[in-house]
Scaffold this active site. Sequence first.
Site, short mmCIF file in Angstrom:
data_model
loop_
_atom_site.label_atom_id
_atom_site.label_comp_id
_atom_site.label_asym_id
_atom_site.label_seq_id
_atom_site.Cartn_x
_atom_site.Cartn_y
_atom_site.Cartn_z
N PRO A 56 0.82 -1.21 0.00
CA PRO A 56 0.00 0.00 0.00
C PRO A 56 0.85 1.27 0.00
CG PRO A 56 0.22 -0.76 2.23
CD PRO A 56 1.07 -1.69 1.39
N TRP A 57 0.17 2.40 0.11
CA TRP A 57 0.83 3.71 -0.06
C TRP A 57 1.08 4.43 1.25
CZ3 TRP A 57 -2.86 6.41 2.29
CH2 TRP A 57 -4.20 6.03 2.11
N LYS A 72 5.22 -5.13 -6.15
CA LYS A 72 4.38 -4.12 -6.81
C LYS A 72 4.01 -3.03 -5.82
CE LYS A 72 0.18 -3.11 -7.64
NZ LYS A 72 0.30 -1.63 -7.62
N PRO A 73 4.69 -1.89 -5.92
CA PRO A 73 4.34 -0.77 -5.04
C PRO A 73 2.94 -0.25 -5.37
CG PRO A 73 6.50 -0.44 -6.09
CD PRO A 73 5.82 -1.57 -6.80
N GLU A 130 0.39 2.32 -6.71
CA GLU A 130 0.57 3.24 -7.84
C GLU A 130 0.67 4.70 -7.40
OE1 GLU A 130 -1.80 0.99 -7.32
OE2 GLU A 130 -3.73 1.53 -8.21
N SER A 185 -6.38 -2.96 1.43
CA SER A 185 -7.77 -2.92 1.91
C SER A 185 -8.37 -4.32 2.00
CB SER A 185 -8.61 -2.06 0.97
OG SER A 185 -8.63 -2.64 -0.32
N ALA A 201 -11.27 -5.11 1.05
CA ALA A 201 -12.00 -5.38 -0.20
C ALA A 201 -11.08 -6.05 -1.21
CB ALA A 201 -12.57 -4.07 -0.76
N GLU A 231 -2.43 -8.66 5.13
CA GLU A 231 -2.52 -7.71 6.25
C GLU A 231 -3.48 -6.63 5.79
OE1 GLU A 231 -2.50 -4.70 8.13
OE2 GLU A 231 -0.32 -4.39 8.11
N LEU A 232 -4.68 -6.65 6.35
CA LEU A 232 -5.75 -5.80 5.84
C LEU A 232 -6.04 -4.68 6.82
CD1 LEU A 232 -7.85 -8.78 4.52
CD2 LEU A 232 -6.14 -7.44 3.30
N CYS A 239 -3.05 1.34 9.15
CA CYS A 239 -3.98 0.20 9.23
C CYS A 239 -4.39 -0.08 10.66
CB CYS A 239 -3.39 -1.03 8.57
SG CYS A 239 -1.74 -1.40 9.13
N GLU A 260 -13.54 1.18 7.81
CA GLU A 260 -12.22 1.78 7.89
C GLU A 260 -12.20 3.04 7.02
OE1 GLU A 260 -8.82 -0.28 6.11
OE2 GLU A 260 -7.72 0.24 7.94
N TRP A 306 3.34 -9.11 13.72
CA TRP A 306 2.34 -8.13 13.28
C TRP A 306 1.37 -8.81 12.32
CZ3 TRP A 306 1.11 -3.41 14.82
CH2 TRP A 306 0.24 -2.66 14.02
#
Length: 493
Positions: A157-158, A182-183, A185, A236, A238, A257-258, A291, A389, A455
């Site tokens: 994630p970002w 894959k970072p 975007e 996320s 989703a 890890e959501l 998160c 969230e 974690w």
Amino acid sequence: MSTSSKAGVQTYKNFINGKWVPAVSGATFPVYDPSTEEVIAQVASAAAPDVDQAVAAARAAFDSGPWPATTAQDRGKILHKLADKIRQNTARLADIESRNSGKPIIEAEYDIADVATCFEYYAGLANKVMGHVNPVPANALSFTLREPVGVAAQIIPWNYPLLMAAWKLAPAIAAGCTCILKPAEQTPLTAIEIANYFEEAGLPPGVVNILNGLGETTGAALVAHPGVDKVAFTGSAAVGKIIVKSAADTLKRVTLELGGKSPNIFFPDADWEAAVDGALFGVFINQGEVCSAGSRILVEKSIYSKFVEAMTEKTKRIKLGAPLERETKMGPLVSKEQYDRVSSYLEIGKKEAKVAIGGGRPKQFGKGYYLEPTIFYDVDNSARIAREEIFGPVASVIPFDGESEAIRIANDTPYGLAAAVWTRDIYKAFRVVKSLRAGIVWVNHMQPTYVEAPWGGYKQSGFGRELGPWGLEEYLETKQVFVNLDETPIAWY
Ligand code: ADP
Ligand code: MG
């Protein structure tokens, strides 16, 4: 060269098999500075043919060439060199991270230090992976080999861009896997930057590939690809659900890890100042884009009004500003999309609860995806702002009446990533700790995270654990070796 320059904006390529390559289609996507809303880079946008190339490179590096012959000691040395390069370049990496994500520069500097520490931790762990000798009958010998799981697709994630890359790359390298990272975007620039260190650190081509692109295309193609053995995802809930469904077709190993809707619980006997600070820090650090954000603040009724007032007063002092200014405590949200998403929750919250402070765009900024730190109070735990969230600087304060009600409300959520409890009563603290369904429970603090400790989430916050030895486990298979010590033939016929 990772870049070329067109019209004043750098264009970055993907890093596949040790080389910088443009997307097969030539497509790029824009990357923004969320404080100015300006495009600061273009990045190669990977699609299926690029994913094929990256997977082929990672597969080849896993199956042959120098990597499978690399010793655990060697992998540890490579990780140490990466850590050293990252530490030497802290200022540069923090600057890129802050500019690209909007997080305050001070926070970005902490992140980069944590990135280096994570590589160092797994550098040390690389040669401590051991199997077992299993207590089978005396006429046999059984032992286990721990072997790398294979090609890992790592989708991140970002909110902590390079730190999330480190949490995934470091244990995978230690285990001897190969990786396609894959970072997000929104924030690809620091991962691109560290790829420049790989060769010097001694990583053979193809061991770590950095593939940029959109989630629905690049990410989805990686998850579906039959050449990938494992998917490690942070993002996320989703998208986590989409990933599990897609990965089922090829039965990949998946760790997730959501998100969370983590309760931060305050009893009247807590240290007052520390508690008020902890409530604010717990939910507003990193613009609330965390998160494990303590976004549900549960306060016992006897202190409730005073606590909301104290939080409100202190929130006025949070310094919003440009990410690169050193006094800034809160920067803009990462993107227009996130700004719109959080803004829509501010409107929902105004219908569901009362506003103590915030609720919109701070007046002083002409540009940038800034939002005020916002505290909703008298929130019912069934409200959307208490269940969903938000991933922004939005707190929902919920009153409770006694310990058992606090526990009931805290656990009344589909998520289970984190929780915290504030009290000086050691009996109460540990009763609550044991009752909470969450992957981490802090007592008299919220958010500190160390690479040495596990974690990950309970319930719909995902499965699998990162960090510590647990994080390495997720990149290992277990092979049993059985050796017959009995020379008499099997009496079968
Ligand atoms: P957000 O919506 O806040 O950006 P996401 O969960 O969508 O959070 O994004 C986290 C990461 O997951 C990003 O790297 C994104 O590109 C990626 N992603 C998004 N959708 C998919 C998908 N369908 N398959 C695989 N990866 C995805
Ligand atoms: Mg998304």
